[in-house]
Every structure is written in C-alpha cells, then in structure tokens.
Design a protein around this motif. Structure first.
Motif, PDB file in Angstrom:
ATOM      1  N   LYS A 170       0.832  -1.204   0.000  1.00 46.32           N
ATOM      2  CA  LYS A 170       0.000   0.000   0.000  1.00 46.32           C
ATOM      3  C   LYS A 170       0.865   1.252   0.000  1.00 46.32           C
ATOM      4  N   PHE A 171       0.335   2.267  -0.638  1.00 47.01           N
ATOM      5  CA  PHE A 171       0.920   3.606  -0.614  1.00 47.01           C
ATOM      6  C   PHE A 171       0.153   4.364   0.444  1.00 47.01           C
ATOM      7  N   LYS A 172       0.805   4.707   1.553  1.00 50.06           N
ATOM      8  CA  LYS A 172       0.120   5.250   2.709  1.00 50.06           C
ATOM      9  C   LYS A 172      -0.164   6.749   2.599  1.00 50.06           C
ATOM     10  N   GLN A 173      -1.321   7.138   3.115  1.00 47.67           N
ATOM     11  CA  GLN A 173      -1.549   8.533   3.417  1.00 47.67           C
ATOM     12  C   GLN A 173      -0.778   8.774   4.715  1.00 47.67           C
ATOM     13  N   PRO A 174       0.203   9.670   4.740  1.00 42.51           N
ATOM     14  CA  PRO A 174       1.159   9.725   5.846  1.00 42.51           C
ATOM     15  C   PRO A 174       0.578  10.044   7.214  1.00 42.51           C
ATOM     16  N   ALA A 175      -0.525  10.788   7.276  1.00 40.54           N
ATOM     17  CA  ALA A 175      -1.089  11.145   8.576  1.00 40.54           C
ATOM     18  C   ALA A 175      -1.933  10.009   9.151  1.00 40.54           C
ATOM     19  N   ALA A 195      -7.174  -7.377  -5.725  1.00 42.52           N
ATOM     20  CA  ALA A 195      -8.122  -6.536  -4.988  1.00 42.52           C
ATOM     21  C   ALA A 195      -7.462  -5.203  -4.654  1.00 42.52           C
ATOM     22  N   ILE A 196      -8.208  -4.134  -4.835  1.00 45.43           N
ATOM     23  CA  ILE A 196      -7.662  -2.781  -4.678  1.00 45.43           C
ATOM     24  C   ILE A 196      -8.486  -2.008  -3.652  1.00 45.43           C
ATOM     25  N   THR A 197      -7.799  -1.385  -2.709  1.00 45.12           N
ATOM     26  CA  THR A 197      -8.451  -0.550  -1.709  1.00 45.12           C
ATOM     27  C   THR A 197      -7.888   0.862  -1.762  1.00 45.12           C
ATOM     28  N   GLY A 198      -8.664   1.821  -1.273  1.00 48.45           N
ATOM     29  CA  GLY A 198      -8.214   3.206  -1.227  1.00 48.45           C
ATOM     30  C   GLY A 198      -8.459   4.000  -2.494  1.00 48.45           C
ATOM     31  N   ALA A 199      -8.731   3.325  -3.583  1.00 46.77           N
ATOM     32  CA  ALA A 199      -8.845   4.012  -4.869  1.00 46.77           C
ATOM     33  C   ALA A 199     -10.278   4.332  -5.264  1.00 46.77           C
ATOM     34  N   GLY A 200     -11.229   3.573  -4.743  1.00 48.53           N
ATOM     35  CA  GLY A 200     -12.622   3.760  -5.127  1.00 48.53           C
ATOM     36  C   GLY A 200     -13.516   3.935  -3.918  1.00 48.53           C
ATOM     37  N   LEU A 232     -12.594   6.468 -10.020  1.00 50.77           N
ATOM     38  CA  LEU A 232     -11.691   6.448  -8.875  1.00 50.77           C
ATOM     39  C   LEU A 232     -11.839   7.709  -8.031  1.00 50.77           C
ATOM     40  N   ASN A 233     -11.396   7.623  -6.790  1.00 52.47           N
ATOM     41  CA  ASN A 233     -11.477   8.756  -5.879  1.00 52.47           C
ATOM     42  C   ASN A 233     -10.526   9.877  -6.293  1.00 52.47           C
ATOM     43  N   SER A 234     -10.951  11.100  -6.043  1.00 48.68           N
ATOM     44  CA  SER A 234     -10.095  12.265  -6.232  1.00 48.68           C
ATOM     45  C   SER A 234     -10.334  13.192  -5.049  1.00 48.68           C
ATOM     46  N   ASP A 235      -9.270  13.514  -4.310  1.00 47.80           N
ATOM     47  CA  ASP A 235      -9.415  14.351  -3.136  1.00 47.80           C
ATOM     48  C   ASP A 235      -8.145  15.171  -2.933  1.00 47.80           C
ATOM     49  N   ARG A 243      -4.154   8.103  -8.608  1.00 51.17           N
ATOM     50  CA  ARG A 243      -4.491   6.802  -8.033  1.00 51.17           C
ATOM     51  C   ARG A 243      -4.456   5.709  -9.099  1.00 51.17           C
ATOM     52  N   ALA A 244      -4.876   6.022 -10.307  1.00 51.77           N
ATOM     53  CA  ALA A 244      -4.807   5.038 -11.396  1.00 51.77           C
ATOM     54  C   ALA A 244      -3.363   4.629 -11.652  1.00 51.77           C
ATOM     55  N   GLN A 245      -2.477   5.609 -11.651  1.00 54.47           N
ATOM     56  CA  GLN A 245      -1.059   5.309 -11.850  1.00 54.47           C
ATOM     57  C   GLN A 245      -0.512   4.468 -10.694  1.00 54.47           C
ATOM     58  N   LEU A 246      -0.958   4.787  -9.476  1.00 46.75           N
ATOM     59  CA  LEU A 246      -0.514   4.013  -8.318  1.00 46.75           C
ATOM     60  C   LEU A 246      -0.979   2.560  -8.400  1.00 46.75           C
ATOM     61  N   ILE A 247      -2.174   2.338  -8.892  1.00 50.52           N
ATOM     62  CA  ILE A 247      -2.663   0.964  -9.049  1.00 50.52           C
ATOM     63  C   ILE A 247      -1.715   0.166  -9.937  1.00 50.52           C
ATOM     64  N   SER A 248      -1.336   0.763 -11.055  1.00 47.22           N
ATOM     65  CA  SER A 248      -0.427   0.085 -11.977  1.00 47.22           C
ATOM     66  C   SER A 248       0.942  -0.151 -11.346  1.00 47.22           C
ATOM     67  N   VAL A 249       1.482   0.875 -10.717  1.00 46.04           N
ATOM     68  CA  VAL A 249       2.818   0.769 -10.124  1.00 46.04           C
ATOM     69  C   VAL A 249       2.832  -0.232  -8.973  1.00 46.04           C
ATOM     70  N   GLN A 250       1.848  -0.127  -8.080  1.00 44.95           N
ATOM     71  CA  GLN A 250       1.813  -1.019  -6.931  1.00 44.95           C
ATOM     72  C   GLN A 250       1.613  -2.477  -7.360  1.00 44.95           C
TER      73      GLN A 250
END
Length: 260
Positions: A170-175, A195-200, A232-235, A243-250
C-alpha cells in the motif's frame, strides 16, 4: 457525548441476542460518536465475548475470530506460515495503538474505502462467517461503508483459503496511514485475484489486471493494462489519475515480488 444504554455480553450468542450498535475495537465508532456522526441508543460491547477471539489453522484454511486484534494477526506464527501476506498487512494497519485495539471483524463491518483488511478478504476469496450465514467475499462488500450484513447480524469469524502465493503493498496517506492505494494480489487455485483498496468508493477487484496476469504473471503484463480513472477517488491527497497510476505501479511491484 449523549445518553445511551450499554451491555457487555460474554459470548457471541449473547451478543447476537442483544439489541444495539456492536462495539468491536472502537477505532471508527467512538470517534464518530464524539463528533455526533453516529448516535446509537444502545451499545453492545463485544470485547467480553471470548469465543469471538482466536486463530485456527485447519488444512488449507485459516480461520480468524472477528474480535482478534490486528496486532495478534500480525504476530501469529500460524498466519505468518500459512499466509504471510495477511500477517504483513495486519502489521501495517494504522499505528501500534490502533493495532492493539482494532479488530478484523470491526474493520470488515465498517468497510472503510481505504481500509486494508477488505483487500485481503476480497483478494484471497475469503468467507465472512456470521451468526446467521456464510457470505462469500465477492458478495460481502457492496459500497462505501456498506456490506451485505443485515440489521443485527454479527460477524463471528473470517475463513481464508491458503493461496499458492500472495502479497500486499500500500501507498500510505502519511497522517492516517490508511491506503491512498493498496493492492493485494493472490495466486489461488482458481486463478489470480487482484483486490484494490483506497482508490474507489469501496474495495474492488480489477478484472483487466486479473485477466492479464492469468495469461502472463509478469510486471510487463501489468503495464499493458490501462487503468480507467473515471470512477476512482479524487481528493486533496491524490487525484483519480494519480491513483490510477498508483494501481499500476503497486501491482507491478507486488507481481515482481512474487516472481521467482
């Protein structure tokens, strides 16, 4: 806070017979109550139900009681031996305090869009056991903070089939240390599951990545799949495109780690 009734059942059966909001680790419910986002009239505290705690390995299956803490899953030698990816995932949830209180059942019932455990349950094709029935992972997660659980239905355990191989990154949200994007990849008897979490809005499987990896389990196969960011989520932490790029990289990194 405000007035509410409180009960502390000692067994799962007693808890299921009680009426009110179930309290597991309290990592989501208590903050929500403090902010008055949740105002239950009755609290059913599951922390005294000893039969909801424990880890059992039988054959090709790992069963974890719903009130088992994240820290105990991470430290379990049985889980480390059977499904090391699951122990690794549990050890990366939140911080030490969260892992000492949070439970697998509470995490799944809450179904936070960026929680880690849902990706393991969906990625491994686990079964969620309740006081009423058994629910396949593919049928359990239904949307943001929404599951197949009915009113008063209590998760008692989760059964994980032991995969051929699996890994989670996982790529963490640092806080918060929730996942901006978390990817769980499992090679199972029925094929590869991603399975993907955090993106949707909720955890989800990615059919395109699964199809590509079932054909060729390589990072090159992952790179050939276009990740659609339209849902996908955008915030403030990351755009949908990021996030789409992170899915591919991760996913590529997970596959590389699982490739001899």
């Amino acid at each position: 806070m405000y007035a509410f009734s409180y009960s502390n059942p000692k067994t799962a059966a007693e808890a299921a017979a009680a009426s009110g909001q179930f309290l597991a680790g309290g990592q989501s419910l208590i903050p929500s109550m403090k902010l008055r986002l949740a105002q239950p009239g009755a609290i059913v505290d599951l922390n005294g139900a000893a039969d909801l705690v424990g880890i059992r390995v039988s054959g090709n299956q790992v069963e974890i009681g719903a009130m088992t803490r994240h820290a105990d899953v991470a430290a379990s030698r049985e889980v480390q031996a059977a499904i090391p990816a699951l122990a690794h995932l549990a050890g990366g949830i939140g911080d030490r305090q969260v892992r000492a209180r949070g439970t697998i059942g509470g995490s799944l019932a809450n179904n936070d869009p960026a929680a880690c455990y849902p990706s393991a349950v969906l990625g491994l094709g686990a079964t969620v056991v309740t006081n009423r029935r058994e629910i396949a992972a593919d049928d359990f997660f239904q949307g943001m903070y929404t599951t197949a659980l009915e009113e008063g239905e209590l998760i008692t355990a989760v059964r994980f089939p032991v995969p051929k191989a699996a890994a989670y990154l996982k790529f963490k949200q640092p806080a918060s240390r929730f996942a901006l994007v978390g990817v769980f990849v499992a090679q199972t008897a029925q094929g590869v599951r991603v399975a993907i979490t955090g993106a949707g809005l909720s955890v989800f499987r990615h059919a395109g990545l699964e199809a590509a990896l079932n054909q060729s389990f390589t990072p090159v196969a992952v790179a050939s799949v276009k990740i659609d960011d339209s849902e996908l989520n955008s915030d403030l932490h990351a755009s949908a495109r990021y996030r789409a790029q992170l899915i591919s990289v991760q996913t590529s990194r997970v596959v590389a780690a699982l490739t001899p």
